[in-house]
Enzyme design. Sequence first.
Site, PDB file in Angstrom:
ATOM      1  N   TYR A 136       0.848  -1.198   0.000  1.00 44.91           N
ATOM      2  CA  TYR A 136       0.000   0.000   0.000  1.00 44.91           C
ATOM      3  C   TYR A 136       0.875   1.236   0.000  1.00 44.91           C
ATOM      4  O   TYR A 136       1.839   1.319   0.770  1.00 44.91           O
ATOM      5  CB  TYR A 136      -0.897   0.035   1.257  1.00 44.91           C
ATOM      6  CG  TYR A 136      -2.317  -0.353   0.937  1.00 44.91           C
ATOM      7  CD1 TYR A 136      -3.053   0.390   0.010  1.00 44.91           C
ATOM      8  CD2 TYR A 136      -2.923  -1.448   1.540  1.00 44.91           C
ATOM      9  CE1 TYR A 136      -4.350   0.032  -0.303  1.00 44.91           C
ATOM     10  CE2 TYR A 136      -4.223  -1.802   1.229  1.00 44.91           C
ATOM     11  CZ  TYR A 136      -4.935  -1.055   0.298  1.00 44.91           C
ATOM     12  OH  TYR A 136      -6.208  -1.407  -0.017  1.00 44.91           O
TER      13      TYR A 136
ATOM     14  N   GLU B   6      -0.637   4.705  -0.452  1.00 45.84           N
ATOM     15  CA  GLU B   6      -1.500   5.884  -0.627  1.00 45.84           C
ATOM     16  C   GLU B   6      -0.707   7.143  -0.299  1.00 45.84           C
ATOM     17  O   GLU B   6       0.017   7.200   0.693  1.00 45.84           O
ATOM     18  CB  GLU B   6      -2.728   5.779   0.274  1.00 45.84           C
ATOM     19  CG  GLU B   6      -3.755   4.845  -0.321  1.00 45.84           C
ATOM     20  CD  GLU B   6      -4.935   4.584   0.596  1.00 45.84           C
ATOM     21  OE1 GLU B   6      -4.886   4.976   1.765  1.00 45.84           O
ATOM     22  OE2 GLU B   6      -5.896   3.953   0.127  1.00 45.84           O
TER      23      GLU B   6
ATOM     24  N   ASP C  76      -5.882  13.900 -24.811  1.00 46.77           N
ATOM     25  CA  ASP C  76      -5.790  12.499 -24.395  1.00 46.77           C
ATOM     26  C   ASP C  76      -5.112  11.763 -25.552  1.00 46.77           C
ATOM     27  O   ASP C  76      -5.746  11.450 -26.557  1.00 46.77           O
ATOM     28  CB  ASP C  76      -7.196  11.960 -24.133  1.00 46.77           C
ATOM     29  CG  ASP C  76      -7.202  10.450 -23.903  1.00 46.77           C
ATOM     30  OD1 ASP C  76      -6.133   9.816 -23.962  1.00 46.77           O
ATOM     31  OD2 ASP C  76      -8.305   9.905 -23.668  1.00 46.77           O
TER      32      ASP C  76
ATOM     33  N   THR D 159      -2.638   6.547 -21.684  1.00 47.26           N
ATOM     34  CA  THR D 159      -2.493   5.239 -21.082  1.00 47.26           C
ATOM     35  C   THR D 159      -1.079   4.747 -21.405  1.00 47.26           C
ATOM     36  O   THR D 159      -0.404   5.291 -22.273  1.00 47.26           O
ATOM     37  CB  THR D 159      -3.548   4.242 -21.608  1.00 47.26           C
ATOM     38  OG1 THR D 159      -3.578   4.311 -23.020  1.00 47.26           O
ATOM     39  CG2 THR D 159      -4.914   4.564 -21.047  1.00 47.26           C
TER      40      THR D 159
ATOM     41  N   LYS E 286      -0.575   1.022 -24.604  1.00 49.58           N
ATOM     42  CA  LYS E 286      -0.862   0.957 -26.045  1.00 49.58           C
ATOM     43  C   LYS E 286       0.456   1.108 -26.798  1.00 49.58           C
ATOM     44  O   LYS E 286       1.329   0.252 -26.672  1.00 49.58           O
ATOM     45  CB  LYS E 286      -1.906   2.013 -26.406  1.00 49.58           C
ATOM     46  CG  LYS E 286      -3.249   1.818 -25.699  1.00 49.58           C
ATOM     47  CD  LYS E 286      -4.294   2.781 -26.230  1.00 49.58           C
ATOM     48  CE  LYS E 286      -5.667   2.542 -25.661  1.00 49.58           C
ATOM     49  NZ  LYS E 286      -5.906   3.169 -24.359  1.00 49.58           N
TER      50      LYS E 286
ATOM     51  N   ARG F 192      -0.707  -2.003 -18.127  1.00 51.53           N
ATOM     52  CA  ARG F 192      -1.957  -1.261 -18.159  1.00 51.53           C
ATOM     53  C   ARG F 192      -1.898  -0.191 -17.071  1.00 51.53           C
ATOM     54  O   ARG F 192      -1.604  -0.481 -15.908  1.00 51.53           O
ATOM     55  CB  ARG F 192      -3.147  -2.185 -17.917  1.00 51.53           C
ATOM     56  CG  ARG F 192      -3.194  -3.363 -18.859  1.00 51.53           C
ATOM     57  CD  ARG F 192      -4.517  -4.062 -18.846  1.00 51.53           C
ATOM     58  NE  ARG F 192      -5.429  -3.394 -19.744  1.00 51.53           N
ATOM     59  CZ  ARG F 192      -5.439  -3.572 -21.072  1.00 51.53           C
ATOM     60  NH1 ARG F 192      -4.598  -4.387 -21.656  1.00 51.53           N
ATOM     61  NH2 ARG F 192      -6.283  -2.906 -21.817  1.00 51.53           N
TER      62      ARG F 192
HETATM   63  N1  DSN Z   1     -10.410   0.628 -25.303  1.00 52.79           N
HETATM   64  C1  DSN Z   1      -9.429   1.547 -25.824  1.00 52.79           C
HETATM   65  C2  DSN Z   1      -9.207   1.370 -27.283  1.00 52.79           C
HETATM   66  O1  DSN Z   1      -9.297   0.245 -27.708  1.00 52.79           O
HETATM   67  O2  DSN Z   1      -8.969   2.324 -27.988  1.00 52.79           O
HETATM   68  C3  DSN Z   1      -9.766   2.913 -25.476  1.00 52.79           C
HETATM   69  O3  DSN Z   1     -10.219   2.932 -24.172  1.00 52.79           O
END
Ligand code: DSN
Length: 421
Positions: A55, A57, A202, A229, A232, A238
């Site tokens: 933890y 926090e 974003d 994120t 990707k 993730r």
């Molecule tokens: N689910 C993601 C995507 O596939 O683009 C976006 O949140």
Amino acid sequence: MDRYQQSLAASDPAIHAALMGEEDRQRDGIEMIPSENYTYPEVLALLGSVFTNKYAEGYPGRRYYGGNLYTDEIETLARERACALFRAEHANVQPLSGSPMNQAVYLGLLQPGDTILGMDLSHGGHLTHGAPVSHMGRLFHFVRYRTDPTNKGAIDFDTLRRTARETRPKLVLCGYTSYPRDYDYAAFKAIADEVGALTMADVSHVGGLIAGGAMRNPLDAGFDILTTTTHKSLRGPRGGMILCRKAHAKKIDASVFPGLQGGPHMNAVAAIAVTLKFAAQRDFQVYARDVLTHARTLAARLVENGVTLVTGGTDNHMLVIDTWASFGLDGAAAETVLDSIGLTVNKQIIPDDPRPALRPSGIRLGTPAATTRGLNGQDMARMADLIAAALRAPSEKNVLRGLADTVRDMARRYPVPGLDT
Ligand code: DSN
């Protein structure tokens, strides 16, 4: 098999069998979903490490729990690396993933009911950019702008300026989940400045391509906030990151914790730190450039095959195929046919799609994962031929079987990071 897998095989054979199945699926097929990737062995190791036990926090030096010597170290490194890579003044690396990441920004910088100008969902915007079914869509007043798919997906900035003047947004938001083009961030920023709005991009889909220097960075255009994120094109675990100017740092940090989240997932934060180290290296810049080159090769060859691409092509890592116009197949059917030959893509609504979301007019595909695996330009052209051949013969089992053999042979030539290397 490593020691964790050996004990899993004994203690929960059903879950172990599913894990083995997924490993085979990833090895024998080619991943073409544009938001997926094959992460590094180091990331897999850290995700399964003892950092998951902790933890933490709070933030480095200001935790609500003892024993945070090493978690402080990794989070500090992750924040420093993120700032250096994206040329940001402040980074928060705790968002658990993309949705809480964006929610933390809205809730931290705006008041409920405030107006946000965001991209229309069917034109490529994301659910968290104000879709009526999302909680954020109920809390804030989203006004949507659209693209012109007949003009290479261009955004009409004159109309956007007029809309901004009429609706006086507090935040001008850009970013996409299904838009195969790049943005003119300076044009968004100029409009936001005119109406006194904050700017947020974003860049979840292209975070890795920006980090690798292959695409524009909205922070260079003076944006207030960048969210991305980390799993990707960045190729990490993730997770999510919020990068911002110093002026917003306190509000953003307080919004993530304690505003929205509790304990951060420190195994993911450690994995983000190592991902950012890799992303700063020369190899990653080559990777980012290759992802874009491969997407263009794939697009050109699909067009040669008579396939209709939304916006006519791509400037990033992603392509959207109008399968209805090209093959008389809806996106769900096309996804299933391609799945059957080992190519994983996803069904996708296209701009102003007349069809329902679960049986939309298109599919979306991209090159980050295949490029990570080592596929080259020739493979991309071959893949375009395979996609076209499969979608032209969706019910011809013999044809599909032959195509599946070809895909499996191609896939097995390239190792899966973390499984085979
Ligand atoms: N689910 C993601 C995507 O596939 O683009 C976006 O949140």
